[in-house]
Design an enzyme around this catalytic site. Structure first.
Site, PDB file in Angstrom:
ATOM      1  N   TYR A   1      27.794  40.972  41.808  1.00 18.46           N
ATOM      2  CA  TYR A   1      28.523  41.016  43.075  1.00 18.46           C
ATOM      3  C   TYR A   1      27.604  41.365  44.248  1.00 18.46           C
ATOM      4  CZ  TYR A   1      33.465  40.697  41.712  1.00 18.46           C
ATOM      5  OH  TYR A   1      34.695  40.269  41.304  1.00 18.46           O
TER       6      TYR A   1
ATOM      7  N   LYS B   1      27.888  41.882  27.172  1.00 13.20           N
ATOM      8  CA  LYS B   1      27.488  40.562  26.664  1.00 13.20           C
ATOM      9  C   LYS B   1      26.009  40.632  26.277  1.00 13.20           C
ATOM     10  CE  LYS B   1      28.210  36.160  25.835  1.00 13.20           C
ATOM     11  NZ  LYS B   1      29.027  35.734  24.664  1.00 13.20           N
TER      12      LYS B   1
ATOM     13  N   ASP C   1      33.570  38.530  25.260  1.00 18.88           N
ATOM     14  CA  ASP C   1      34.426  37.403  24.871  1.00 18.88           C
ATOM     15  C   ASP C   1      35.390  37.846  23.766  1.00 18.88           C
ATOM     16  OD1 ASP C   1      32.177  37.671  23.241  1.00 18.88           O
ATOM     17  OD2 ASP C   1      31.898  35.516  22.921  1.00 18.88           O
TER      18      ASP C   1
ATOM     19  N   ASP D   1      36.197  42.845  36.637  1.00 20.14           N
ATOM     20  CA  ASP D   1      37.100  42.096  37.513  1.00 20.14           C
ATOM     21  C   ASP D   1      37.999  41.201  36.670  1.00 20.14           C
ATOM     22  OD1 ASP D   1      38.152  41.028  39.944  1.00 20.14           O
ATOM     23  OD2 ASP D   1      36.926  39.237  39.610  1.00 20.14           O
TER      24      ASP D   1
HETATM   25  C1  IPM Z   1      39.484  42.999  42.842  1.00 24.18           C
HETATM   26  C2  IPM Z   1      39.411  41.761  43.665  1.00 24.18           C
HETATM   27  C3  IPM Z   1      38.098  41.764  44.432  1.00 24.18           C
HETATM   28  C4  IPM Z   1      36.978  41.755  43.426  1.00 24.18           C
HETATM   29  C5  IPM Z   1      37.918  40.613  45.432  1.00 24.18           C
HETATM   30  C6  IPM Z   1      39.085  40.478  46.364  1.00 24.18           C
HETATM   31  C7  IPM Z   1      36.628  40.760  46.200  1.00 24.18           C
HETATM   32  O1  IPM Z   1      39.545  40.620  42.882  1.00 24.18           O
HETATM   33  O2  IPM Z   1      39.442  44.108  43.419  1.00 24.18           O
HETATM   34  O3  IPM Z   1      39.589  42.890  41.609  1.00 24.18           O
HETATM   35  O4  IPM Z   1      36.548  40.676  42.956  1.00 24.18           O
HETATM   36  O5  IPM Z   1      36.485  42.840  43.101  1.00 24.18           O
HETATM   37 MN    MN Z   2      39.980  41.019  40.818  1.00 27.71          MN
END
Ligand code: IPM
Ligand code: MN
Length: 366
Positions: free
Chosen positions: A145, A194, A226, A251
Site C-alpha cells: 500500500y 504467503k 490462500d 484488506d
Molecule cells: C479498508 C478500505 C481501504 C483499504 C481503502 C478505501 C483505501 O478498503 O479500510 O479496508 O484498502 O485499506
Molecule cells: Mn477494504
C-alpha cells in the site's frame, strides 16, 4: 473523563451512521459521567468538492488537536468519483494520508457472530458452531500500500510497479500487539502469510516467530493466505482467536470475514497509532442507499466500542456498547440488509437502531 473527538462524517451513508454513533457516545456520557467534545471537520469526496481537498488542512488541524478521531466511510457514486483527479480521490488523497499522518499501524477488525445470530451468515449454521469471535489484526501503514508506485517508460514496453517493503520494526510492533491481545484473551495467535512465494512474507514470519518467543503461553499457528481464505468459509471456527495479517492480505480477508458473518455492516474497526488513533467501519459509503435511513449503523457504533476499548482505555464503556448492540439483535430485531426471513416490524431503520442502542445503554425501557 473529558476528551475531544474529531468527527469526520464522510460521504454517502457516513453522516447518517455517524449520527447514530454519536447517540451512543452521548448515552455513554450520561451513564458514566464523561464529557466528550465533538469537533466536526470535512473529509472525503464531499470535502474535495467543497474545499478542493479530500483531507483539508483545517481538518488536519482539528484531528491534530483531538484526542481521538471518529471517521465515517468515504466515496461517492462512480460518475461523481470520476470527476476527481486520481491524487484527490478519497482513498489515496484522504484515507492513506490519515493513516500515515498518525502512523496507525494496528488495525483491529473484530469478526463476531454469536451462535444465536448464526442465521445472519450465508454459511450453514453448524459451521458457525458455538459462534465466531475472531480478532483480525491488520498491519495498516506498510507493505505494498505504501511502497513506491512507478509507471513507465515513456517509450518501449509500458509497465507499472508497486513496491512491497516491510522493515523489522514495522512487523515487530504489530506482532507485539497481536500477541499481547492473544495473551489477554487467552487464545491462540494465527499468523497469515504467503511465505511459499513472497520474500516479504518469509521475512515477516521470521520476525513474528522471534516475537513469539516472548509469549510461550500463547499457542501459535501459521497459515498460508490462500488456505486461510479457503478455511475461513469451510471451517471459520478454526480462526476463533487473534489472526495477524499484513496490509493487503488483511484488506482482502477482513472483507471476506464480513461476508462470512453476513454483512460488511457488521465490521467495525479501530486504527491504532503510537500517539493517536482513529476508528472507522471497514465498509464503504454505499452511495446507492445514502439518505434512505436503511443503512446498518452497527459497524459505526461498534467502532465507538473499539474507540473506548483500544483508543481511550475505557474497557467497561466498550463492553456496555457491545452488549447493547447484541441486545438489539437478541430482542429479535434486525437491519434491512440482514432482514431476509424477518417480519417487517422487526426491521429497524438506521435511526431506530441507534435509538434502541442508546436506550439500552442508558438502562431505559424501550
Ligand atoms: C479498508 C478500505 C481501504 C483499504 C481503502 C478505501 C483505501 O478498503 O479500510 O479496508 O484498502 O485499506
Ligand atoms: Mn477494504
Amino acid at each position: 473523563m473529558e476528551k475531544i473527538i474529531a468527527v469526520l462524517e464522510g460521504d454517502g451513508i457516513g453522516p447518517e451512521i455517524v449520527r447514530e454513533a454519536i447517540k451512543t457516545i452521548h448515552a455513554v456520557e450520561a451513564r458514566f459521567g464523561h464529557t466528550f467534545t465533538l469537533k466536526y471537520a470535512p473529509f472525503g469526496a464531499g470535502a474535495y468538492f467543497a474545499e478542493g481537498s479530500p483531507f483539508p488542512d483545517k481538518t488536519k488541524a482539528v484531528c491534530d488537536r483531538a484526542d481521538v478521531i471518529m471517521k465515517g466511510p468515504v466515496g461517492l457514486a462512480v460518475e461523481r468519483m470520476n470527476e476527481i483527479p486520481q491524487e484527490h480521490r478519497p482513498e489515496v488523497g484522504a484515507i492513506l494520508p490519515l493513516r500515515k499522518r498518525y502512523d496507525t499501524y494496528a488495525n483491529f477488525r473484530p469478526v463476531r457472530l454469536p451462535k444465536a445470530l448464526s442465521g445472519f451468515s450465508p454459511l450453514k449454521p453448524e459451521l458457525i458452531g458455538e459462534g465466531l469471535d475472531i480478532l483480525m489484526i491488520r498491519e495498516l501503514v506498510g507493505g505494498i500500500y505504501f511502497g513506491k508506485k512507478t509507471e513507465g517508460p515513456a517509450t518501449g514496453m509500458k509497465y507499472a510497479e508497486d513496491e512491497c517493503i516491510y522493515t523489522d520494526d514495522q512487523v515487530r510492533r504489530v506482532a507485539l500487539v497481536a500477541f499481547n491481545e492473544a495473551k489477554k484473551r487467552n487464545c491462540k495467535m494465527i499468523n497469515i502469510h504467503k511465505a511459499n512465494v513472497l520474500a516479504t512474507s518469509r521475512f515477516w514470519n521470521a520476525v513474528v516467530e522471534d516475537v513469539a518467543k516472548q509469549f510461550p503461553e500463547v499457542p501459535y499457528e501459521s497459515v498460508l493466505v490462500d488456505n486461510a481464505a479457503y478455511q475461513l468459509v469451510i471451517k471459520p471456527t478454526l480462526f476463533n482467536g487473534v489472526a495477524l495479517l499484513e496490509n493487503m492480505m488483511g484488506d482482502i480477508l477482513t472483507d471476506q470475514a464480513g461476508g462470512v458473518i453476513g454483512s460488511l455492516g457488521l465490521m467495525p474497526s479501530a486504527c491504532v497509532g503510537p500517539e493517536k488513533s482513529y476508528v472507522e467501519p471497514a465498509h464503504g459509503s454505499a452511495p446507492d442507499i445514502a439518505g434512505k435511513n436503511i443503512a446498518n449503523p452497527y459497524s459505526m457504533i461498534g467502532s465507538v466500542a473499539l474507540m473506548f476499548d483500544k483508543c481511550l482505555n475505557l474497557p467497561d464503556e466498550a463492553e456496555v456498547v457491545w452488549n447493547a448492540l447484541f441486545t438489539v439483535f437478541e430482542r429479535g430485531f434486525t437491519t434491512t440488509e440482514l432482514s431476509s426471513g424477518y417480519a417487517p416490524e422487526k426491521i429497524l431503520s438506521t435511526s431506530e437502531f441507534g435509538d434502541m442502542v442508546a436506550a439500552i445503554i442508558k438502562g431505559e425501557r424501550r
